[in-house]
Design a protein around this motif. Structure first.
Motif, PDB file in Angstrom:
ATOM      1  N   VAL A   1      29.234  35.185  41.863  1.00 29.49           N
ATOM      2  CA  VAL A   1      30.096  35.681  42.756  1.00 29.49           C
ATOM      3  C   VAL A   1      31.402  35.353  42.590  1.00 29.49           C
ATOM      4  CG1 VAL A   1      30.594  35.762  45.374  1.00 29.49           C
ATOM      5  CG2 VAL A   1      28.324  35.705  44.411  1.00 29.49           C
ATOM      6  N   VAL A   2      32.347  36.428  42.716  1.00 28.66           N
ATOM      7  CA  VAL A   2      33.780  36.295  42.774  1.00 28.66           C
ATOM      8  C   VAL A   2      34.466  36.186  44.242  1.00 28.66           C
ATOM      9  CG1 VAL A   2      36.195  37.361  42.166  1.00 28.66           C
ATOM     10  CG2 VAL A   2      34.244  37.218  40.260  1.00 28.66           C
ATOM     11  N   GLU A   3      35.299  35.214  44.255  1.00 30.05           N
ATOM     12  CA  GLU A   3      35.793  34.952  45.504  1.00 30.05           C
ATOM     13  C   GLU A   3      37.438  35.198  45.420  1.00 30.05           C
ATOM     14  OE1 GLU A   3      36.190  31.019  47.238  1.00 30.05           O
ATOM     15  OE2 GLU A   3      35.796  31.791  49.341  1.00 30.05           O
ATOM     16  N   LEU A   4      38.022  35.887  46.489  1.00 29.97           N
ATOM     17  CA  LEU A   4      39.431  36.106  46.695  1.00 29.97           C
ATOM     18  C   LEU A   4      39.856  35.122  47.598  1.00 29.97           C
ATOM     19  CD1 LEU A   4      40.020  39.852  46.122  1.00 29.97           C
ATOM     20  CD2 LEU A   4      39.905  37.886  44.350  1.00 29.97           C
ATOM     21  N   LEU A   5      40.930  34.406  47.494  1.00 31.78           N
ATOM     22  CA  LEU A   5      41.369  33.466  48.459  1.00 31.78           C
ATOM     23  C   LEU A   5      42.695  33.923  48.829  1.00 31.78           C
ATOM     24  CD1 LEU A   5      40.374  30.032  47.249  1.00 31.78           C
ATOM     25  CD2 LEU A   5      39.422  31.176  48.976  1.00 31.78           C
TER      26      LEU A   5
ATOM     27  N   GLN B   1      47.995  37.184  45.508  1.00 32.70           N
ATOM     28  CA  GLN B   1      49.152  37.483  46.190  1.00 32.70           C
ATOM     29  C   GLN B   1      49.111  38.351  47.387  1.00 32.70           C
ATOM     30  OE1 GLN B   1      52.407  37.854  43.666  1.00 32.70           O
ATOM     31  NE2 GLN B   1      52.124  35.811  42.688  1.00 32.70           N
ATOM     32  N   ASN B   2      48.270  39.546  47.078  1.00 36.34           N
ATOM     33  CA  ASN B   2      48.040  40.700  47.887  1.00 36.34           C
ATOM     34  C   ASN B   2      46.489  40.860  48.017  1.00 36.34           C
ATOM     35  OD1 ASN B   2      47.820  43.296  48.853  1.00 36.34           O
ATOM     36  ND2 ASN B   2      50.046  43.685  48.212  1.00 36.34           N
ATOM     37  N   LEU B   3      45.958  40.545  49.219  1.00 36.83           N
ATOM     38  CA  LEU B   3      44.529  40.537  49.382  1.00 36.83           C
ATOM     39  C   LEU B   3      43.957  41.901  49.357  1.00 36.83           C
ATOM     40  CD1 LEU B   3      41.874  39.115  49.673  1.00 36.83           C
ATOM     41  CD2 LEU B   3      42.446  38.935  52.217  1.00 36.83           C
ATOM     42  N   ALA B   4      44.816  42.790  50.110  1.00 35.07           N
ATOM     43  CA  ALA B   4      44.367  44.381  50.254  1.00 35.07           C
ATOM     44  C   ALA B   4      44.212  44.973  48.814  1.00 35.07           C
ATOM     45  CB  ALA B   4      45.115  45.025  50.994  1.00 35.07           C
ATOM     46  N   GLN B   5      45.502  44.797  48.310  1.00 35.52           N
ATOM     47  CA  GLN B   5      45.573  45.361  46.603  1.00 35.52           C
ATOM     48  C   GLN B   5      44.424  44.615  45.845  1.00 35.52           C
ATOM     49  OE1 GLN B   5      47.375  47.731  45.415  1.00 35.52           O
ATOM     50  NE2 GLN B   5      46.782  47.112  43.344  1.00 35.52           N
ATOM     51  N   ALA B   6      44.263  43.198  45.790  1.00 34.82           N
ATOM     52  CA  ALA B   6      43.211  42.685  44.880  1.00 34.82           C
ATOM     53  C   ALA B   6      41.742  43.274  45.253  1.00 34.82           C
ATOM     54  CB  ALA B   6      43.189  41.208  45.092  1.00 34.82           C
ATOM     55  N   GLU B   7      41.697  43.409  46.690  1.00 27.69           N
ATOM     56  CA  GLU B   7      40.224  43.975  46.948  1.00 27.69           C
ATOM     57  C   GLU B   7      40.208  45.402  46.536  1.00 27.69           C
ATOM     58  OE1 GLU B   7      40.413  42.772  51.564  1.00 27.69           O
ATOM     59  OE2 GLU B   7      38.243  43.341  51.032  1.00 27.69           O
ATOM     60  N   SER B   8      41.192  46.352  46.538  1.00 25.33           N
ATOM     61  CA  SER B   8      41.346  47.444  45.705  1.00 25.33           C
ATOM     62  C   SER B   8      40.803  47.386  44.397  1.00 25.33           C
ATOM     63  CB  SER B   8      42.272  48.472  45.983  1.00 25.33           C
ATOM     64  OG  SER B   8      42.726  48.439  47.322  1.00 25.33           O
ATOM     65  N   GLU B   9      41.428  46.266  43.703  1.00 25.94           N
ATOM     66  CA  GLU B   9      41.113  46.111  42.309  1.00 25.94           C
ATOM     67  C   GLU B   9      39.934  46.117  42.059  1.00 25.94           C
ATOM     68  OE1 GLU B   9      43.969  43.573  40.566  1.00 25.94           O
ATOM     69  OE2 GLU B   9      45.727  44.695  41.576  1.00 25.94           O
ATOM     70  N   MET B  10      39.312  44.964  42.973  1.00 24.63           N
ATOM     71  CA  MET B  10      37.867  44.721  42.601  1.00 24.63           C
ATOM     72  C   MET B  10      37.055  45.973  42.887  1.00 24.63           C
ATOM     73  SD  MET B  10      37.438  41.529  41.846  1.00 24.63           S
ATOM     74  CE  MET B  10      35.870  40.788  42.402  1.00 24.63           C
ATOM     75  N   LYS B  11      37.373  46.617  43.981  1.00 26.77           N
ATOM     76  CA  LYS B  11      36.537  47.968  44.215  1.00 26.77           C
ATOM     77  C   LYS B  11      36.573  48.895  42.911  1.00 26.77           C
ATOM     78  CE  LYS B  11      34.199  50.747  47.096  1.00 26.77           C
ATOM     79  NZ  LYS B  11      33.029  50.362  47.778  1.00 26.77           N
ATOM     80  N   ALA B  12      37.656  49.075  42.416  1.00 22.65           N
ATOM     81  CA  ALA B  12      37.853  49.802  41.177  1.00 22.65           C
ATOM     82  C   ALA B  12      37.032  49.257  40.130  1.00 22.65           C
ATOM     83  CB  ALA B  12      39.304  49.764  40.816  1.00 22.65           C
ATOM     84  N   LEU B  13      36.756  48.048  39.974  1.00 25.94           N
ATOM     85  CA  LEU B  13      35.810  47.645  39.050  1.00 25.94           C
ATOM     86  C   LEU B  13      34.624  47.667  39.447  1.00 25.94           C
ATOM     87  CD1 LEU B  13      37.897  44.436  37.986  1.00 25.94           C
ATOM     88  CD2 LEU B  13      37.771  46.286  36.851  1.00 25.94           C
ATOM     89  N   GLY B  14      34.135  48.083  40.271  1.00 28.72           N
ATOM     90  CA  GLY B  14      32.614  48.431  40.923  1.00 28.72           C
ATOM     91  C   GLY B  14      31.979  47.347  41.731  1.00 28.72           C
ATOM     92  N   TYR B  15      32.961  46.342  42.300  1.00 31.73           N
ATOM     93  CA  TYR B  15      32.498  44.977  43.163  1.00 31.73           C
ATOM     94  C   TYR B  15      32.628  45.083  44.503  1.00 31.73           C
ATOM     95  CZ  TYR B  15      32.796  43.112  38.204  1.00 31.73           C
ATOM     96  OH  TYR B  15      32.880  43.141  37.060  1.00 31.73           O
ATOM     97  N   ASP B  16      31.614  45.280  45.196  1.00 31.03           N
ATOM     98  CA  ASP B  16      31.601  45.574  46.751  1.00 31.03           C
ATOM     99  C   ASP B  16      31.849  44.128  47.593  1.00 31.03           C
ATOM    100  OD1 ASP B  16      31.753  48.315  46.716  1.00 31.03           O
ATOM    101  OD2 ASP B  16      29.447  48.244  46.846  1.00 31.03           O
ATOM    102  N   ALA B  17      32.525  43.844  48.528  1.00 29.07           N
ATOM    103  CA  ALA B  17      32.538  42.966  49.346  1.00 29.07           C
ATOM    104  C   ALA B  17      31.254  42.544  50.000  1.00 29.07           C
ATOM    105  CB  ALA B  17      33.699  43.047  50.299  1.00 29.07           C
TER     106      ALA B  17
ATOM    107  N   ALA C   1      44.631  49.350  30.762  1.00 30.24           N
ATOM    108  CA  ALA C   1      44.161  48.738  32.057  1.00 30.24           C
ATOM    109  C   ALA C   1      45.277  48.469  33.134  1.00 30.24           C
ATOM    110  CB  ALA C   1      43.335  47.631  31.904  1.00 30.24           C
ATOM    111  N   PRO C   2      45.185  49.129  34.329  1.00 33.91           N
ATOM    112  CA  PRO C   2      46.211  48.642  35.230  1.00 33.91           C
ATOM    113  C   PRO C   2      46.651  47.303  35.557  1.00 33.91           C
ATOM    114  CG  PRO C   2      44.369  49.487  36.264  1.00 33.91           C
ATOM    115  CD  PRO C   2      43.909  49.422  34.917  1.00 33.91           C
ATOM    116  N   PRO C   3      47.793  47.021  35.794  1.00 31.35           N
ATOM    117  CA  PRO C   3      48.138  45.429  36.141  1.00 31.35           C
ATOM    118  C   PRO C   3      47.275  44.981  37.297  1.00 31.35           C
ATOM    119  CG  PRO C   3      49.908  47.102  36.675  1.00 31.35           C
ATOM    120  CD  PRO C   3      49.008  47.940  36.056  1.00 31.35           C
ATOM    121  N   ARG C   4      46.988  43.763  36.916  1.00 28.06           N
ATOM    122  CA  ARG C   4      46.212  43.158  38.052  1.00 28.06           C
ATOM    123  C   ARG C   4      47.055  42.057  38.753  1.00 28.06           C
ATOM    124  NH1 ARG C   4      41.412  42.371  36.869  1.00 28.06           N
ATOM    125  NH2 ARG C   4      41.247  42.478  39.117  1.00 28.06           N
ATOM    126  N   ASP C   5      46.473  41.729  40.279  1.00 24.08           N
ATOM    127  CA  ASP C   5      47.372  40.804  40.851  1.00 24.08           C
ATOM    128  C   ASP C   5      47.331  39.490  40.116  1.00 24.08           C
ATOM    129  OD1 ASP C   5      47.439  39.948  44.083  1.00 24.08           O
ATOM    130  OD2 ASP C   5      47.089  38.444  42.801  1.00 24.08           O
TER     131      ASP C   5
END
Lengths: 168, 168
Positions: free
Chosen positions: A158-162, A117-133, A14-18
């Motif tokens: 629900v998962v929240e990113l802060l 640490q990096n919201l845009a990157q973490a959002e991409s990771e969530m998207k790659a896991l199949g989770y939409d905002a 698996a790719p590294p995560r935030d």
């Protein structure tokens, strides 16, 4: 069962995560009566009854719910329980992930949160896991973003990113 | 609202609590398919897919549910998320707080747990707060007790107390 899972486990590749995904920092519950919930939770944890705040109207803190601006508000309270903060949320109308949960499930745990640490990157990771905002906004107009993801079917919540704004 | 609460807050006069109540150590979810949940959670946290265990039959680990012995079992898996452990639970039949939750709410967060120092004392504290034990047992016949409390109406979830046996 365990052996079959081990064979299909992709953890090594698996790719590294935030780094924020390493620790749950918040457990948040939706309630119909935040004053009563705040009393019960403070007695349980042995801490002072928290102050209850009202979030600013959604249109002032850029709330987007299901792709559209929402004027949702909520009463909020926070209690400390070690590494984890207990958040209590009472929706005050307007389309929101909080009201949706109350309508569909009643009171209970709505989300857990990660400080990324990096919201845009973490959002991409969530998207790659199949989770939409499904709902996003600012804590306040002056600091901090939050994003909720539609992860209930796979994760049971629900998962929240802060993400706080960089210090000026 | 905040001022009124502050006036009625009894935090200063509340009796001291078991130190275990200071930190949430577990967030536990009930699922219908623990193999799928374990895959989703390991991908989210960026950790290996956990081994899935099956608890021993309730009559071997002293399960009491609603005041009577129960032969309940469950599949269990644990993932690390900082101070907090994520526990996944798939009930395998027999009366249990897990099956009750699934029947009443569907999948989602069932309980949070505290590691207490003195289980009998902590149970008395829970009783004094108005929470009755609904399900208890041993992790294994050789180590550790757990007790679930009927706290859903007040707190939005079940509270669990955990207590390991003294080291021999």
């Amino acid at each position: 069962m365990g052996a079959a899972l081990a064979m299909t486990a992709g953890a090594q590749t698996a790719p590294p995560r935030d780094p924020g995904f390493k620790a749950i920092v918040q457990v948040a519950l939706v309630t119909r009566n935040i004053e009563a919930s705040a009393q019960h939770w403070s007695a349980l944890l042995g801490v002072e009854v928290p102050k209850i705040m009202t979030s600013r109207p959604g249109n002032e803190v850029h709330v987007i719910y299901q792709g559209k601006p929402s004027n949702a508000r909520a009463k909020l309270a926070f209690l400390s329980a070690g590494q984890v903060q207990v958040e209590l949320i009472q929706p005050l109308g307007g389309g929101s992930a909080w009201q949706q949960f109350l309508d569909e499930h009643g009171e209970g745990v709505h989300h857990i949160a990660f400080n990324v640490q990096n919201l845009a990157q973490a959002e991409s990771e969530m998207k790659a896991l199949g989770y939409d905002a499904i709902h996003s906004g600012r804590w306040d107009s002056d600091n901090g973003d939050y994003v909720y993801f539609d992860s209930t079917k796979a994760l049971g919540l629900v998962v929240e990113l802060l993400h706080g704004d960089p210090k000026k």
